[in-house]
Design a protein around this motif. Structure first.
Motif, short mmCIF file in Angstrom:
data_model
loop_
_atom_site.label_atom_id
_atom_site.label_comp_id
_atom_site.label_asym_id
_atom_site.label_seq_id
_atom_site.Cartn_x
_atom_site.Cartn_y
_atom_site.Cartn_z
N SER A 37 0.84 -1.21 0.00
CA SER A 37 0.00 0.00 0.00
C SER A 37 0.87 1.26 0.00
O SER A 37 0.51 2.25 -0.64
CB SER A 37 -0.95 0.00 1.19
N LYS A 38 2.01 1.23 0.67
CA LYS A 38 2.92 2.39 0.64
C LYS A 38 3.44 2.61 -0.77
O LYS A 38 3.46 3.73 -1.27
CB LYS A 38 4.09 2.18 1.60
N ASN A 39 3.87 1.54 -1.41
CA ASN A 39 4.36 1.66 -2.78
C ASN A 39 3.25 2.06 -3.74
O ASN A 39 3.47 2.81 -4.67
CB ASN A 39 5.02 0.36 -3.24
N GLN A 40 2.04 1.57 -3.49
CA GLN A 40 0.92 1.92 -4.36
C GLN A 40 0.59 3.40 -4.26
O GLN A 40 0.25 4.03 -5.26
CB GLN A 40 -0.31 1.07 -4.01
N LYS A 41 0.71 3.98 -3.07
CA LYS A 41 0.49 5.42 -2.90
C LYS A 41 1.48 6.22 -3.74
O LYS A 41 1.13 7.20 -4.38
CB LYS A 41 0.61 5.83 -1.43
N ILE A 42 2.72 5.80 -3.72
CA ILE A 42 3.76 6.49 -4.49
C ILE A 42 3.49 6.35 -5.98
O ILE A 42 3.58 7.32 -6.74
CB ILE A 42 5.16 5.97 -4.12
N ILE A 43 3.13 5.16 -6.41
CA ILE A 43 2.86 4.92 -7.83
C ILE A 43 1.66 5.74 -8.28
O ILE A 43 1.67 6.35 -9.36
CB ILE A 43 2.66 3.42 -8.10
N ASP A 44 0.60 5.80 -7.48
CA ASP A 44 -0.56 6.61 -7.82
C ASP A 44 -0.20 8.09 -7.90
O ASP A 44 -0.67 8.81 -8.79
CB ASP A 44 -1.68 6.41 -6.80
N ALA A 45 0.63 8.55 -6.98
CA ALA A 45 1.06 9.95 -7.01
C ALA A 45 1.84 10.24 -8.29
O ALA A 45 1.67 11.30 -8.92
CB ALA A 45 1.92 10.27 -5.79
N LEU A 46 2.69 9.31 -8.71
CA LEU A 46 3.44 9.50 -9.96
C LEU A 46 2.52 9.49 -11.17
O LEU A 46 2.70 10.28 -12.10
CB LEU A 46 4.51 8.41 -10.10
N LEU A 47 1.55 8.61 -11.18
CA LEU A 47 0.63 8.51 -12.32
C LEU A 47 -0.18 9.79 -12.51
O LEU A 47 -0.46 10.21 -13.63
CB LEU A 47 -0.32 7.33 -12.15
N TYR A 48 -0.57 10.41 -11.41
CA TYR A 48 -1.43 11.59 -11.49
C TYR A 48 -0.66 12.90 -11.27
O TYR A 48 -1.27 13.95 -11.07
CB TYR A 48 -2.57 11.47 -10.48
#
Length: 132
Positions: A37-48
């Motif tokens: 979930s921590k990595n997913q937050k970072i990936i979502d931030a990068l995507l948007y």
């Protein structure tokens, strides 16, 4: 090991090992979900392109590649934003009218229009050439 303890009728040991096994599996699942979930937050931030994410460095390993990628792209974004602001300030400071267009399918999109151009031709700030 559980089968051996169960066959020998060591019920207390069998129960204890079962509890330890269940707790261990639960902790592994919890750790995995938390890490992902921590990595997913970072990936979502990068995507948007959301660089407002406040990341606590202590929560991550030093060699986390997703975190390194986030910081690298964030620095590039800040640098590009700074360049764009300077670019716009320079074009607005020049006492000539500037209009920068980009051709799209059937229309031309206005990329930049400076204050002098608006003043000289009495046009509002717009995003499409057809509006002008």
């Amino acid at each position: 090991m559980l089968a051996f303890i169960g066959i020998k009728n060591y019920w207390f040991s069998f129960t204890f090992v079962c509890i330890i096994t269940i707790v261990s599996i639960t902790e592994i699942i919890h750790f995995s979900k938390n890490y992902l979930s921590k990595n997913q937050k970072i990936i979502d931030a990068l995507l948007y392109n959301d660089f407002s994410l406040n990341i606590n460095q202590n929560q991550y390993k030093k060699d986390n590649s997703v975190l390194k990628l986030y910081h690298k792209i964030r620095e590039e974004h800040v640098l590009n934003s700074s360049k764009e602001i300077i670019y716009h300030q320079l074009l607005n400071a020049v006492p000539f009218g500037f209009l920068i267009l980009k051709k799209e399918e059937n229309d031309r999109k206005i990329i930049f229009i400076n204050h002098h151009f608006q003043k000289i031709f009495s046009v509002p700030k717009s995003s499409s050439w057809n509006y002008l």
